[in-house]
Design an enzyme around this catalytic site. Sequence first.
Site, PDB file in Angstrom:
ATOM      1  N   ASP A   1      10.731   2.939  -2.354  1.00 42.49           N
ATOM      2  CA  ASP A   1       9.904   1.721  -2.343  1.00 42.49           C
ATOM      3  C   ASP A   1       8.452   2.116  -2.065  1.00 42.49           C
ATOM      4  O   ASP A   1       8.160   2.770  -1.067  1.00 42.49           O
ATOM      5  CB  ASP A   1      10.431   0.789  -1.242  1.00 42.49           C
ATOM      6  CG  ASP A   1       9.781  -0.580  -1.252  1.00 42.49           C
ATOM      7  OD1 ASP A   1      10.473  -1.551  -0.901  1.00 42.49           O
ATOM      8  OD2 ASP A   1       8.593  -0.678  -1.590  1.00 42.49           O
TER       9      ASP A   1
ATOM     10  N   ASP B   1       8.099  -1.833  -7.997  1.00 41.85           N
ATOM     11  CA  ASP B   1       7.806  -0.783  -7.018  1.00 41.85           C
ATOM     12  C   ASP B   1       9.026  -0.247  -6.276  1.00 41.85           C
ATOM     13  O   ASP B   1       8.867   0.540  -5.349  1.00 41.85           O
ATOM     14  CB  ASP B   1       6.725  -1.255  -6.027  1.00 41.85           C
ATOM     15  CG  ASP B   1       7.287  -1.875  -4.766  1.00 41.85           C
ATOM     16  OD1 ASP B   1       8.263  -2.634  -4.856  1.00 41.85           O
ATOM     17  OD2 ASP B   1       6.735  -1.585  -3.690  1.00 41.85           O
ATOM     18  N   GLU B   2      10.220  -0.654  -6.652  1.00 43.88           N
ATOM     19  CA  GLU B   2      11.369  -0.107  -5.920  1.00 43.88           C
ATOM     20  C   GLU B   2      12.573   0.081  -6.833  1.00 43.88           C
ATOM     21  O   GLU B   2      12.741  -0.623  -7.821  1.00 43.88           O
ATOM     22  CB  GLU B   2      11.743  -0.984  -4.726  1.00 43.88           C
ATOM     23  CG  GLU B   2      12.120  -2.393  -5.101  1.00 43.88           C
ATOM     24  CD  GLU B   2      12.545  -3.217  -3.891  1.00 43.88           C
ATOM     25  OE1 GLU B   2      13.453  -2.810  -3.155  1.00 43.88           O
ATOM     26  OE2 GLU B   2      11.965  -4.300  -3.725  1.00 43.88           O
TER      27      GLU B   2
HETATM   28  P1  TTP Z   1       7.230  -5.063  -1.433  1.00 43.64           P
HETATM   29  O1  TTP Z   1       7.806  -3.716  -1.701  1.00 43.64           O
HETATM   30  O2  TTP Z   1       8.094  -6.097  -0.798  1.00 43.64           O
HETATM   31  O3  TTP Z   1       5.956  -4.930  -0.495  1.00 43.64           O
HETATM   32  P2  TTP Z   1       4.795  -3.850  -0.492  1.00 43.64           P
HETATM   33  O4  TTP Z   1       5.072  -2.721  -1.434  1.00 43.64           O
HETATM   34  O5  TTP Z   1       3.503  -4.560  -0.731  1.00 43.64           O
HETATM   35  O6  TTP Z   1       4.796  -3.350   1.000  1.00 43.64           O
HETATM   36  P3  TTP Z   1       5.852  -2.425   1.739  1.00 43.64           P
HETATM   37  O7  TTP Z   1       5.086  -1.204   2.138  1.00 43.64           O
HETATM   38  O8  TTP Z   1       6.296  -3.206   2.922  1.00 43.64           O
HETATM   39  O9  TTP Z   1       6.941  -2.136   0.758  1.00 43.64           O
HETATM   40  O10 TTP Z   1       6.686  -5.684  -2.761  1.00 43.64           O
HETATM   41  C1  TTP Z   1       6.087  -4.903  -3.789  1.00 43.64           C
HETATM   42  C2  TTP Z   1       4.972  -5.673  -4.459  1.00 43.64           C
HETATM   43  O11 TTP Z   1       5.480  -6.890  -4.991  1.00 43.64           O
HETATM   44  C3  TTP Z   1       3.857  -6.054  -3.510  1.00 43.64           C
HETATM   45  O12 TTP Z   1       2.878  -5.038  -3.378  1.00 43.64           O
HETATM   46  C4  TTP Z   1       3.340  -7.302  -4.109  1.00 43.64           C
HETATM   47  C5  TTP Z   1       4.516  -7.928  -4.836  1.00 43.64           C
HETATM   48  N1  TTP Z   1       5.060  -9.063  -4.050  1.00 43.64           N
HETATM   49  C6  TTP Z   1       4.686 -10.348  -4.393  1.00 43.64           C
HETATM   50  O13 TTP Z   1       3.953 -10.555  -5.373  1.00 43.64           O
HETATM   51  N2  TTP Z   1       5.146 -11.404  -3.637  1.00 43.64           N
HETATM   52  C7  TTP Z   1       5.956 -11.232  -2.559  1.00 43.64           C
HETATM   53  O14 TTP Z   1       6.351 -12.199  -1.896  1.00 43.64           O
HETATM   54  C8  TTP Z   1       6.365  -9.885  -2.212  1.00 43.64           C
HETATM   55  C9  TTP Z   1       7.253  -9.642  -1.022  1.00 43.64           C
HETATM   56  C10 TTP Z   1       5.882  -8.845  -2.977  1.00 43.64           C
HETATM   57 MG    MG Z   2       6.968  -1.793  -1.462  1.00 44.96          MG
END
Ligand code: TTP
Ligand code: MG
Length: 362
Positions: free
Chosen positions: A13, A107-108
């Site tokens: 992720d 992203d994951e």
């Molecule tokens: P995530 O992997 O949930 O969050 P992140 O990568 O920003 O942070 P973390 O380090 O905690 O993993 O989500 C990936 C991307 O998806 C995030 O950068 C933006 C988008 N996203 C949204 O658009 N809306 C949301 O509610 C969430 C949770 C994520």
């Molecule tokens: Mg993330």
Amino acid sequence: MNTPVIRKILHIDMDAFYASVEQRDNPELRGKPIAVGGSSKRGVTTTASYEARVFGVRSAMPGYMAKQLCPDLIFVSPRFDVYREVSYQIREVFREFTDVIEPLSLDEAFLDVTVNKKEIPYGMEVAQKIMDRVQAETQLTCSAGVSYCKFLAKVASGMKKPNGLTVITPKRAEAFLEKLPVKDFFGVGKVTAKKMHNMGIQTGADLKRFSRLELLKFFGKRGDFYYNIVRGIDNRPVDAHRIRKSLGVERTLENNLGTVEEITPILFHIIDTFCERLEKADNYGRTITLKLKTANFQTLTRSHSKSYFIRNKKEITDIAFLLLRENATAFDKIRLIGLTASNLEREQDAGADGQLSFDWEE
Ligand code: TTP
Ligand code: MG
């Protein structure tokens, strides 16, 4: 007799994904609290940089609230095409190690590296190599979870963010799960967590005290999932061929609502999120469906189809409200609203949007 193979599953992720990309591409934003999205009226943030998270800024937070928490917050517009590009790059890196990749969002992804192209025996070593390669290719960091099943790999990847690597071995799994707060269980959403809290279930250990039958009684068929998961039993394969048939958003309401007037602002909000999700996935449907769940747990769905892919927000808004009005006399109070696009342009584009296949909240 064959000894069963213990799988090596990774969950990778990206860290603060959109925000990190923005900081990478604009040095002026580095080291500063930024939020991606959220600046428009009614807009919500998609994510925040780690500098902003210190102030409590989070994903899906209304922009004005984020600004209150962090007055120096800088709002940046999302650039989905760049995020998609990075997403392709990281998948190429994954492919250097295995073809058994199940993307959950841009992203994951889950990876099964039990057998891998580099013949590396340890999951942890594969994960470290992937983290290094992702950084070399994208100048961005990611975090990794390593375990023998998807559930634990997913929980593990979130434990040492950013740039963290966490391994949960089969031996440690049960003790780990006993201590884990149920709200952090992957597959337990906010509503279920609240219900569990009301039942006195805070941690895995509390959950374990309930029999399979009791959990089935309280949570329907998901009860079986909770019963297994808290015992570290999760045999779901990493599915490299998951076919996405629909894309959607749904919200459980804090209070049951009755009139179209009460529902209108919430539906506007759902339409915003829905349109963002379609845009992010770069995928659109010919059919839009409105789903309503009534206070007495009836599900009402109504759909509207066109001969073309419905992309325009104004048109989506008109359809959503048309469907709401068509339903308006069919319920007294509702507790959940959802919008879904189906008959998608790209049904094969598995998981390109950020919605999890096993978010079993409702
Ligand atoms: P995530 O992997 O949930 O969050 P992140 O990568 O920003 O942070 P973390 O380090 O905690 O993993 O989500 C990936 C991307 O998806 C995030 O950068 C933006 C988008 N996203 C949204 O658009 N809306 C949301 O509610 C969430 C949770 C994520
Ligand atoms: Mg993330």
